[in-house]
Design an enzyme around this catalytic site. Sequence first.
Site, PDB file in Angstrom:
ATOM      1  N   SER A 141       0.849  -1.186   0.000  1.00  8.98           N
ATOM      2  CA  SER A 141       0.000   0.000   0.000  1.00  8.98           C
ATOM      3  C   SER A 141       0.883   1.234   0.000  1.00  8.98           C
ATOM      4  O   SER A 141       2.045   1.189   0.433  1.00  8.98           O
ATOM      5  CB  SER A 141      -0.892   0.011   1.253  1.00  8.98           C
ATOM      6  OG  SER A 141      -1.537   1.253   1.411  1.00  8.98           O
ATOM      7  N   TYR A 154      -1.676   0.198  10.975  1.00  6.83           N
ATOM      8  CA  TYR A 154      -1.873  -0.247   9.590  1.00  6.83           C
ATOM      9  C   TYR A 154      -0.666   0.136   8.739  1.00  6.83           C
ATOM     10  O   TYR A 154      -0.134  -0.690   7.976  1.00  6.83           O
ATOM     11  CB  TYR A 154      -3.142   0.348   8.989  1.00  6.83           C
ATOM     12  CG  TYR A 154      -3.285   0.033   7.519  1.00  6.83           C
ATOM     13  CD1 TYR A 154      -3.504  -1.277   7.096  1.00  6.83           C
ATOM     14  CD2 TYR A 154      -3.162   1.031   6.545  1.00  6.83           C
ATOM     15  CE1 TYR A 154      -3.613  -1.585   5.744  1.00  6.83           C
ATOM     16  CE2 TYR A 154      -3.268   0.726   5.198  1.00  6.83           C
ATOM     17  CZ  TYR A 154      -3.489  -0.588   4.802  1.00  6.83           C
ATOM     18  OH  TYR A 154      -3.576  -0.894   3.464  1.00  6.83           O
TER      19      TYR A 154
END
Length: 255
Positions: A141, A154
Amino acid sequence: MIKTAIVTGATSGIGRATALMLARRGYNIAITGRRLPLLQDLCREIEKTSGVESYILNFDIRDKLDVFDSYDMLPDSWKKHLMVLVNNAGLALGDDSFEMCDDNEWDQMIDTNVKGLLYISQLVSNTMKQNGFGHIINISSVAGRHIYYGGNVYCATKHAVDAITQAMRVDLLQYGIKVSSIAPGMVNTEFSTVRYRGDIERARKVYEGVKPLSADDIASAIEFIVTRPDHVCVNDMLIMPTQQAMPYYVDRHTK
């Protein structure tokens, strides 16, 4: 030539789109996930539209024993021709400031995004080592490149995916195994709905005024990676919608 692939987290979004793309490319597809009915639906679609075989590995990637037992069930004939693993399973939960976070959600993100990726990758890399070929693609990501408010753990898990990818690339080089990483920006899938614990309206606002990437956009990027010649490895790919420069720089047209 027989060739097989495994796609984790294939019940929706990028994983589902990737499984369908690889099936169109002639791969027999082993799909993994927790939601069995969705895996069964995908199997039927793969076999109906692509004419290849599909195989369900129904497990929770956070459960090490479940992952190992399920992988053992994959037929040897599939493992013998295993060419691609796409590590797509992953999630974000919440966007609270660090001191307000739920540590149970930390555990779930770490267990899924990091430990689950390690479990399945070690199993598959040993198979690929025996075969003398293979390609592992980790879905990371932009959060693995940049930290943003509320991203905390995260972001940490996706930074870990980036580091693990680099380490795998070095360690597996001697066996002819390629290792690639794709780091998407804003992609309109179930991701935000899961992050906001089913709050669809809050999830919708993430993409307000923006044309985000689609799951098919990422599947197309994976298609490019797996169709390179044997002597070419795309190490890393950072993909953003045109309206996004970084997680915190987004040009929203709200008119």
